[in-house]
Design an enzyme around this catalytic site. Structure first.
Site, mmCIF file in Angstrom:
data_model
loop_
_atom_site.group_PDB
_atom_site.id
_atom_site.type_symbol
_atom_site.label_atom_id
_atom_site.label_comp_id
_atom_site.label_asym_id
_atom_site.label_seq_id
_atom_site.Cartn_x
_atom_site.Cartn_y
_atom_site.Cartn_z
ATOM 1 N N CYS A 92 2.710 68.323 65.537
ATOM 2 C CA CYS A 92 1.669 67.323 65.315
ATOM 3 C C CYS A 92 1.689 66.784 63.874
ATOM 4 O O CYS A 92 2.608 66.062 63.512
ATOM 5 C CB CYS A 92 0.305 67.849 65.707
ATOM 6 S SG CYS A 92 -0.844 66.502 66.028
ATOM 7 N N ARG B 143 -8.196 58.160 69.467
ATOM 8 C CA ARG B 143 -7.244 59.260 69.336
ATOM 9 C C ARG B 143 -6.619 59.540 70.695
ATOM 10 O O ARG B 143 -7.206 59.289 71.739
ATOM 11 C CB ARG B 143 -7.957 60.535 68.839
ATOM 12 C CG ARG B 143 -8.553 60.409 67.455
ATOM 13 C CD ARG B 143 -9.164 61.738 67.017
ATOM 14 N NE ARG B 143 -8.148 62.739 66.755
ATOM 15 C CZ ARG B 143 -7.447 62.815 65.626
ATOM 16 N NH1 ARG B 143 -7.655 61.947 64.666
ATOM 17 N NH2 ARG B 143 -6.540 63.750 65.459
ATOM 18 N N HIS C 20 0.339 71.038 70.856
ATOM 19 C CA HIS C 20 -0.354 72.192 70.286
ATOM 20 C C HIS C 20 -0.619 73.172 71.415
ATOM 21 O O HIS C 20 -0.158 73.028 72.523
ATOM 22 C CB HIS C 20 -1.722 71.773 69.761
ATOM 23 C CG HIS C 20 -1.726 71.058 68.469
ATOM 24 N ND1 HIS C 20 -1.415 71.652 67.289
ATOM 25 C CD2 HIS C 20 -2.067 69.779 68.178
ATOM 26 C CE1 HIS C 20 -1.574 70.771 66.308
ATOM 27 N NE2 HIS C 20 -1.944 69.625 66.815
#
Ligand code: GLN
Length: 255
Positions: free
Chosen positions: A102, A136, A208
């Site tokens: 990320c 996002r 993640h």
């Protein structure tokens, strides 16, 4: 303890900015590497290199850079470029694994453009990230990857499953190969259908979760690549729980 061809060797891992670049429990990735080595009788050495600290491009087998908030990435980017970029290029050139997750992935690229500032990255991957004024990209994600050749275009397809949460959109340049094809989720920019990037043993991904506890087959690929041995030289482990974690991550992503 399982015995493997790799027994007696040692995996040397260096975590970059482990205090700043570590959201979503990214240190779980390091724990998975440590445990899977220990269970096989492979030595494990974990070092860290933070702000202002030196980095030896010849001393480690895996260099790891986890996720981070934009403000922490701002703190790290300058130090990375000035103090660590050269060492990371040296490491990549000799086939060491460099893994960015990320925010770490974004900083392995050429640049990360924020609203009021453009951060330069380590330039190990031909990608550019832009923080666009759009929602996002958040949610469970699954991608299909082929890791058997450096271009990532052949070999048995495998699935990586995880969770993504990024404001930045990452665009691949001509010199970049995506890590995988999005099965579900957003991936690099929400549109291209690709996720992550790879250049040989340098890998960036938005997954993640943390990534490795949910995808231990990938942890083994990283260990083997870093030690320069075939994956099947690693002794098999009882991965019942790990398989359940993988299946559960896939189910969450709908794959
Ligand atoms: N701050 C970066 C972004 O929002 C990376 C986030 C992360 O590492 N989860 O795009």
């Amino acid at each position: 303890m399982a015995v493997s061809d790799a027994q007696g060797s040692k995996l040397r891992v260096c975590a970059l900015y482990p205090d700043l670049m570590n959201i979503y429990a990214d240190r779980g990735n390091l724990m998975v590497l440590q445990r899977r080595c220990a269970w096989r009788g492979i030595g494990f050495e974990l070092s860290a290199s933070g702000l202002g600290e030196p980095l030896d491009g010849g001393a480690h087998d895996i260099y790891y850079l986890g996720g981070g908030q934009d403000r922490d990435q701002q703190l790290c980017a300058e130090d990375l470029v000035q103090g660590k970029r050269e060492a990371l290029h040296e490491a990549a050139a000799r086939g060491a694994v460099v893994l960015g997750v990320c925010g770490g992935y974004q900083l392995l690229g050429e640049s990360y453009a924020l609203a009021d500032e453009q951060l330069s990255g380590a330039a190990l991957l031909d990608v550019r990230t832009v923080r666009e004024p759009r929602p996002r990209l958040i949610g469970n994600v699954a991608i299909e990857v082929r890791l058997n050749d450096p271009e990532g275009s052949s070999g048995k397809p495998r699935v990586l499953a995880g969770f993504e949460n990024h404001g930045g959109r990452t665009y691949l340049g001509a010199g970049a190969t995506p890590l995988g094809r999005v099965l579900t989720g957003h991936g690099n920019d929400g549109r291209s259908g690709f996720e992550g990037a790879r250049a040989g043993s340098v890998i960036g991904t938005y997954l993640h979760g943390p990534l490795l506890p949910k995808n231990t087959w990938f942890a083994d690929w990283l260990i083997a690549t870093a030690l320069d041995i075939p994956v099947d030289a690693l002794a098999p482990l009882d991965d019942d729980l790990e398989e359940q974690a993988h299946r559960s991550a896939r189910r969450a992503a709908g794959v």
